[in-house]
Design an enzyme around this catalytic site. Structure first.
Site, PDB file in Angstrom:
ATOM      1  N   ASP A   1       0.818  -1.207   0.000  1.00  0.00           N
ATOM      2  CA  ASP A   1       0.000   0.000   0.000  1.00  0.00           C
ATOM      3  C   ASP A   1       0.856   1.262   0.000  1.00  0.00           C
ATOM      4  O   ASP A   1       0.471   2.287  -0.565  1.00  0.00           O
ATOM      5  CB  ASP A   1      -0.934   0.000   1.211  1.00  0.00           C
ATOM      6  CG  ASP A   1      -2.110  -0.944   1.030  1.00  0.00           C
ATOM      7  OD1 ASP A   1      -2.322  -1.424  -0.102  1.00  0.00           O
ATOM      8  OD2 ASP A   1      -2.812  -1.209   2.017  1.00  0.00           O
ATOM      9  N   GLY A   2       2.032   1.209   0.649  1.00  0.00           N
ATOM     10  CA  GLY A   2       2.926   2.361   0.635  1.00  0.00           C
ATOM     11  C   GLY A   2       3.392   2.701  -0.765  1.00  0.00           C
ATOM     12  O   GLY A   2       3.520   3.875  -1.127  1.00  0.00           O
TER      13      GLY A   2
ATOM     14  N   ASN B   1      -6.472   5.355  11.117  1.00  0.00           N
ATOM     15  CA  ASN B   1      -7.753   5.658  11.758  1.00  0.00           C
ATOM     16  C   ASN B   1      -8.296   4.467  12.544  1.00  0.00           C
ATOM     17  O   ASN B   1      -8.807   4.616  13.654  1.00  0.00           O
ATOM     18  CB  ASN B   1      -8.764   6.091  10.693  1.00  0.00           C
ATOM     19  CG  ASN B   1     -10.182   6.155  11.219  1.00  0.00           C
ATOM     20  OD1 ASN B   1     -10.575   7.085  11.893  1.00  0.00           O
ATOM     21  ND2 ASN B   1     -10.973   5.129  10.890  1.00  0.00           N
TER      22      ASN B   1
ATOM     23  N   THR C   1      -9.391   2.218   7.162  1.00  0.00           N
ATOM     24  CA  THR C   1      -8.858   0.931   7.598  1.00  0.00           C
ATOM     25  C   THR C   1      -7.389   1.012   7.976  1.00  0.00           C
ATOM     26  O   THR C   1      -6.796  -0.008   8.351  1.00  0.00           O
ATOM     27  CB  THR C   1      -9.023  -0.114   6.476  1.00  0.00           C
ATOM     28  OG1 THR C   1      -8.389   0.380   5.287  1.00  0.00           O
ATOM     29  CG2 THR C   1     -10.490  -0.377   6.186  1.00  0.00           C
ATOM     30  N   ALA C   2      -6.788   2.193   7.881  1.00  0.00           N
ATOM     31  CA  ALA C   2      -5.365   2.355   8.169  1.00  0.00           C
ATOM     32  C   ALA C   2      -5.179   2.916   9.582  1.00  0.00           C
ATOM     33  O   ALA C   2      -5.685   2.351  10.551  1.00  0.00           O
ATOM     34  CB  ALA C   2      -4.725   3.258   7.103  1.00  0.00           C
TER      35      ALA C   2
END
Length: 272
Positions: free
Chosen positions: A45-46, A166, A163-164
């Site tokens: 994802d990064g 947070n 979903t990260a």
């Protein structure tokens, strides 16, 4: 159809990139680093966040797709052993001129300093933290004072970013079809002197949140993976970006809740 590849830089990702180049050339797609129609992210994802910020000024005509080469990526939903299938489906989509996409909302950040207003976009989240002391800031919702915050910081996320970071702050998981942003506190101070709401807040589009930090504070801002340290911030306005969304190419169904289950729970479940 034009494409480009952004990769993580490890050996597996580089090898996959070379394999994909060979496969996709056989299907008539053109490699274009400057103005592609599809950006393939190989990594995690990064890596996809890096690709997003590289092409954030071309979101109107670019769609993203990801292959994860490490741990499961929430955005990167293709596996390394599926690279041939992905190339095949991309080729068929290009031949038929039928690229199917889903669109996710973004958070727009307007940073006001004595020099003017700087506008930024984030795909996952924007955070504000104190550097050498507790963050002190007033929060206004739609130009009305909500609270004076004291604590480690504030996180403002998109639905796709819910979903990260947070989620680790106790925020809700929000379906990305909703045009909203979420405000979550990071270790707020709550006692008889200092009091904050203490709950995550969802704001719909057309609403905005203004943060007014105490003057001359040393503050670290993060926009996804990009970090900035400032001490000249007058205010920061956050809202759902108007007229701008990120597009993800969908060559097969992968419902959002299936992503959530695979990322956080797994496919196996206990028998009742």
């Amino acid at each position: 159809m034009k494409y480009n590849v952004v990769h993580r830089g490890d050996e597996i990702s580089i090898q996959l990139m070379h394999t994909f180049h060979e496969l996709i050339r056989q299907r008539g797609l053109t490699h274009d680093e400057v103005s592609p129609d599809i950006v393939l992210s190989i990594g995690g994802d990064g890596t996809l966040l890096q690709a997003f910020h590289r092409y954030k000024d071309q979101l109107d005509h670019i769609a993203f797709v990801g292959i994860h080469t490490g741990r499961l990526g929430f955005f990167a939903d293709w596996k390394p052993d599926e690279v041939e299938l992905l190339a095949q489906l991309m080729g068929e989509s290009a031949k038929q001129n039928d690229l199917r996409v889903v669109k996710y909302p973004l958070v727009e950040i307007q940073i006001t300093t004595p020099q003017g207003i700087e506008t930024q976009l984030a795909l996952n989240e924007f955070t504000l933290k104190g550097v050498d002391a507790t963050l002190v800031a007033q929060l206004h919702i739609n130009d009305e004072l909500l609270e004076t915050f004291r604590g480690d910081g504030i996180c403002i996320s998109t639905p796709s970013g819910s979903t990260a970071y947070n989620k680790s702050l106790g925020g809700a998981i929000v379906h990305p079809s909703l045009d909203a942003i979420q405000i979550a506190e990071i270790a707020s101070i709550n006692n008889r002197v200092f009091r904050t709401l203490g709950s995550p807040i969802l704001l719909p589009k057309h609403h905005h949140c203004d943060i007014y930090p105490r003057a001359n504070q040393n503050i670290v801002l993060s926009l996804d993976h990009v970090y900035l340290q400032r001490n000249d911030i007058i205010s920061i306005r956050s809202m759902v970006a108007a007229g701008k969304k990120v597009k993800f190419a969908r060559f097969r169904p992968f419902p959002f809740w299936s992503r959530v289950r695979e990322a956080f729970i797994g496919y196996e479940s206990n028998l009742m």
